[in-house]
Design a protein around this motif. Sequence first.
Motif, PDB file in Angstrom:
ATOM      1  N   GLN A   1      -5.746   0.175  -1.201  1.00  0.00           N
ATOM      2  CA  GLN A   1      -6.344   0.873  -2.342  1.00  0.00           C
ATOM      3  C   GLN A   1      -5.620   2.175  -2.674  1.00  0.00           C
ATOM      4  OE1 GLN A   1     -10.610   1.187  -2.560  1.00  0.00           O
ATOM      5  NE2 GLN A   1     -10.954  -0.869  -1.744  1.00  0.00           N
ATOM      6  N   TYR A   2      -5.260   2.945  -1.666  1.00  0.00           N
ATOM      7  CA  TYR A   2      -4.542   4.185  -1.951  1.00  0.00           C
ATOM      8  C   TYR A   2      -3.170   3.895  -2.568  1.00  0.00           C
ATOM      9  CZ  TYR A   2      -7.868   7.424   0.224  1.00  0.00           C
ATOM     10  OH  TYR A   2      -8.980   8.185   0.514  1.00  0.00           O
ATOM     11  N   ARG A   3      -2.483   2.882  -2.078  1.00  0.00           N
ATOM     12  CA  ARG A   3      -1.182   2.536  -2.648  1.00  0.00           C
ATOM     13  C   ARG A   3      -1.338   2.067  -4.095  1.00  0.00           C
ATOM     14  NH1 ARG A   3       2.943   4.261  -2.541  1.00  0.00           N
ATOM     15  NH2 ARG A   3       4.064   2.329  -2.958  1.00  0.00           N
ATOM     16  N   GLU A   4      -2.368   1.292  -4.372  1.00  0.00           N
ATOM     17  CA  GLU A   4      -2.581   0.826  -5.744  1.00  0.00           C
ATOM     18  C   GLU A   4      -2.823   1.988  -6.706  1.00  0.00           C
ATOM     19  OE1 GLU A   4      -5.749  -2.012  -5.578  1.00  0.00           O
ATOM     20  OE2 GLU A   4      -4.432  -3.655  -4.952  1.00  0.00           O
ATOM     21  N   ASP A   5      -3.344   3.095  -6.171  1.00  0.00           N
ATOM     22  CA  ASP A   5      -3.575   4.277  -6.992  1.00  0.00           C
ATOM     23  C   ASP A   5      -2.384   5.230  -7.001  1.00  0.00           C
ATOM     24  OD1 ASP A   5      -6.013   3.426  -7.819  1.00  0.00           O
ATOM     25  OD2 ASP A   5      -7.193   4.779  -6.556  1.00  0.00           O
ATOM     26  N   GLY A   6      -1.272   4.796  -6.406  1.00  0.00           N
ATOM     27  CA  GLY A   6      -0.046   5.580  -6.489  1.00  0.00           C
ATOM     28  C   GLY A   6       0.144   6.650  -5.431  1.00  0.00           C
ATOM     29  N   TRP A   7      -0.663   6.593  -4.362  1.00  0.00           N
ATOM     30  CA  TRP A   7      -0.539   7.582  -3.297  1.00  0.00           C
ATOM     31  C   TRP A   7       0.643   7.248  -2.381  1.00  0.00           C
ATOM     32  CZ3 TRP A   7      -4.912  10.717  -0.906  1.00  0.00           C
ATOM     33  CH2 TRP A   7      -5.892  11.026  -1.857  1.00  0.00           C
ATOM     34  N   ARG A   8       1.195   8.281  -1.770  1.00  0.00           N
ATOM     35  CA  ARG A   8       2.078   8.095  -0.624  1.00  0.00           C
ATOM     36  C   ARG A   8       1.185   7.889   0.591  1.00  0.00           C
ATOM     37  NH1 ARG A   8       6.199  12.638   2.069  1.00  0.00           N
ATOM     38  NH2 ARG A   8       7.373  11.151   3.386  1.00  0.00           N
ATOM     39  N   VAL A   9       1.439   6.843   1.356  1.00  0.00           N
ATOM     40  CA  VAL A   9       0.545   6.503   2.465  1.00  0.00           C
ATOM     41  C   VAL A   9       1.332   6.328   3.760  1.00  0.00           C
ATOM     42  CG1 VAL A   9      -1.113   4.828   3.382  1.00  0.00           C
ATOM     43  CG2 VAL A   9      -1.110   5.366   0.930  1.00  0.00           C
ATOM     44  N   PHE A  10       0.955   7.091   4.765  1.00  0.00           N
ATOM     45  CA  PHE A  10       1.400   6.850   6.131  1.00  0.00           C
ATOM     46  C   PHE A  10       0.312   6.024   6.806  1.00  0.00           C
ATOM     47  CE2 PHE A  10       3.480  10.793   4.929  1.00  0.00           C
ATOM     48  CZ  PHE A  10       4.755  10.661   5.450  1.00  0.00           C
TER      49      PHE A  10
END
Length: 225
Positions: A20-29
Motif C-alpha cells: 500500500q505504501y509503495r502504491e502511494d509512491g512512498w520510499r519503503v524500507f
Amino acid sequence: MKTALIIGASRGIGMEFVRQYREDGWRVFATARSDDALAALRELGAEALKLDVTRVESLSGLPRQLDGVALDVAIYNAGVNSERTTGLAPITKEEFDRVFHTNVLGAMQIAPLVLPFVEGASGAFGFLSSRMGSVALMESNGSWLYRASKAAVNSVVKAASLEARRATCVAMHPGWVRTDMGGENADIDVQTSVAGMRAVLARAPGERATHNGGFYNYDGSALTW
C-alpha cells in the motif's frame, strides 16, 4: 517523497503495508529473514533489508543501513503466535523464550535503534499489538502466553513514547485478520486492516498530544490498556 520502514514484512500484514505504501509512491524500507521474502519485497519496489529481530548481531547493522534517512512512518510488525492453550496451561521455557524473544525483546531492541530516525521527520512509530494484550478488556485467559507478550509490547510502546520528543508512538490492534496467523475464518481482510492502521499513523503526528503512547484499533477507536 515520504519514507516508511516496515520491520517484519515477509508476509501478511507486513507485506500489505509495503504494497500500500509503495502504491502511494512512498520510499519503503522493508525487512525479512529469508532470501525468498527479500526477493518478493524487491518485486514490490521496496528496499529490502535482511534482518532477524531475535539476533543482536543482525540488529546492530540497521542504523548504518538507515544512515541519513528520516522516517515518516516506522512499523514494528515482527511477531509470532503462541501455542493455543486454554486456562492456566503450563508454559515451557522454550515456548516462552520463542514468543517473548520476537514479540517483546525484538521490540525493545528495535525501539531505541529506530526512534531517532522517526524523530528526524516528526513521524509516527507504530507497534503491532493486539486487543488480547489489553488487561482491562480481557474476558478469556486462552492463549495466555500470547496475551502476556502483547501486554508487554504495550508497555514497550508507552516507554518509547516517554522517550520521544517529536515522534508519536502508538500501539495498534490490527483486528482479527485473514492471514496465516489469523486464519481463514477471521473477521476482516488484510487490505482493510492495513488501510485502517495507515490512517491511524497518518493522523497520529497531528494529534500527538492525545495519540503519543496510545493504543488504537485499526478503525481508529481508542483501546484501554
